[in-house]
Motif scaffolding. Structure first.
Motif, short mmCIF file in Angstrom:
data_model
loop_
_atom_site.label_atom_id
_atom_site.label_comp_id
_atom_site.label_asym_id
_atom_site.label_seq_id
_atom_site.Cartn_x
_atom_site.Cartn_y
_atom_site.Cartn_z
N ILE A 45 0.96 -1.19 0.06
CA ILE A 45 0.01 0.03 0.02
C ILE A 45 0.75 1.26 -0.10
N ASP A 46 0.58 2.20 -0.97
CA ASP A 46 1.58 3.40 -1.17
C ASP A 46 0.84 4.58 -0.56
N SER A 47 0.93 5.39 -0.18
CA SER A 47 0.53 6.60 0.37
C SER A 47 0.73 7.65 -0.72
N TRP A 48 -0.06 8.55 -1.03
CA TRP A 48 0.07 9.60 -1.96
C TRP A 48 -0.19 11.01 -1.16
N GLN A 49 0.52 11.98 -1.37
CA GLN A 49 0.04 13.55 -1.17
C GLN A 49 0.60 14.47 -1.78
N GLY A 50 -0.24 15.30 -2.20
CA GLY A 50 0.07 16.61 -3.27
C GLY A 50 -1.03 17.54 -3.50
N GLU A 51 -1.21 18.10 -4.64
CA GLU A 51 -2.10 19.03 -4.91
C GLU A 51 -2.33 19.17 -6.75
N ILE A 52 -3.37 19.48 -6.74
CA ILE A 52 -3.56 19.84 -8.27
C ILE A 52 -3.71 21.29 -8.47
N ASP A 53 -2.98 21.89 -9.25
CA ASP A 53 -2.75 23.17 -9.62
C ASP A 53 -3.24 23.76 -10.72
N SER A 54 -4.26 24.45 -10.87
CA SER A 54 -4.79 25.09 -12.08
C SER A 54 -4.42 26.39 -12.63
N LEU A 55 -3.32 26.88 -11.88
CA LEU A 55 -2.76 28.28 -12.25
C LEU A 55 -2.22 28.54 -13.63
N ARG A 57 4.77 10.10 -3.42
CA ARG A 57 4.46 8.79 -2.99
C ARG A 57 5.39 8.18 -1.94
N THR A 58 4.79 7.64 -0.95
CA THR A 58 5.56 6.91 0.12
C THR A 58 5.21 5.71 0.20
N ARG A 59 6.35 4.84 -0.15
CA ARG A 59 6.20 3.41 0.09
C ARG A 59 7.23 2.81 1.31
N GLY A 84 11.67 -1.87 6.35
CA GLY A 84 11.06 -0.89 7.04
C GLY A 84 11.37 0.55 7.00
N ARG A 85 12.19 0.76 6.03
CA ARG A 85 12.51 2.07 5.76
C ARG A 85 11.35 2.86 4.68
N HIS A 86 11.50 4.13 4.65
CA HIS A 86 10.59 4.58 3.49
C HIS A 86 11.21 5.13 2.41
N SER A 87 10.49 5.01 1.28
CA SER A 87 10.98 5.57 0.07
C SER A 87 10.10 6.72 -0.38
N LEU A 88 10.57 7.75 -0.72
CA LEU A 88 9.74 9.02 -1.13
C LEU A 88 9.91 9.33 -2.59
N THR A 89 9.16 9.27 -3.63
CA THR A 89 9.24 9.45 -4.81
C THR A 89 8.29 10.70 -5.44
N GLY A 90 8.80 11.70 -6.09
CA GLY A 90 7.89 12.75 -6.44
C GLY A 90 7.46 12.81 -8.04
N TYR A 91 6.33 13.06 -8.29
CA TYR A 91 5.50 12.89 -9.72
C TYR A 91 5.16 14.39 -9.92
#
Length: 141
Positions: free
Chosen positions: A66-76, A86-88, A93-100
């Motif tokens: 299960i991956d958790s995602w947090q961010g924003e939709i920008d219509s500027l 994305r946090t996985r 037991g470590r966490h990996s962060l990937t930006g999209y």
């Protein structure tokens, strides 16, 4: 709240998140995450931050991961973008962060329905004439 729905993809369309379900009263969102020809469900929430930004939080599940995602939709910038991290959790037991940074794909133009008119010629039988406006180059018609 602004509408968060849309298909957001990277430049080569190999990675897409499609937000296809939105319940305005609760802020619930749902959709599909597509990567490398595979599809996984997306479920989460969103909230309007201001006139330009919608905050999004959702999870995806691949097998038991299960991956958790947090961010924003920008219509500027006119065409909305989805920026998420994305946090996985890794096996140790470590966490990996990937930006999209994903751009919204324009929806396929809706083809106008066929319009028909019928006229009766002077002789017997019925003559039908079909016309279609805005023919899409990708359409088989």
């Amino acid at each position: 709240m602004n509408n968060p729905l849309g298909k957001f993809c990277n430049d080569d369309n190999s990675f897409c998140i499609t937000l296809s379900h939105f319940v305005e009263q609760s802020g619930q969102i749902g959709g599909i995450w597509e990567e490398s020809g595979q599809s996984y469900p997306v479920t989460g929430t969103c909230s309007q931050r201001d006139n330009t930004y919608i905050d999004v939080r959702f999870t995806t599940q691949r097998a038991a991961v299960i991956d958790s995602w947090q961010g924003e939709i920008d219509s500027l910038q006119g065409s909305p973008t989805l920026s998420v991290i994305r946090t996985r959790v890794l096996q140790d037991g470590r966490h990996s962060l990937t930006g999209y940074y994903l751009k919204q794909k324009p929806p396929h133009p809706q083809a106008k329905p066929l319009q028909s008119s019928a006229t009766k010629p002077l002789r017997t039988g019925l003559f039908l004439q079909f016309t279609r406006g805005n023919i899409d180059a990708k359409s088989p018609l």
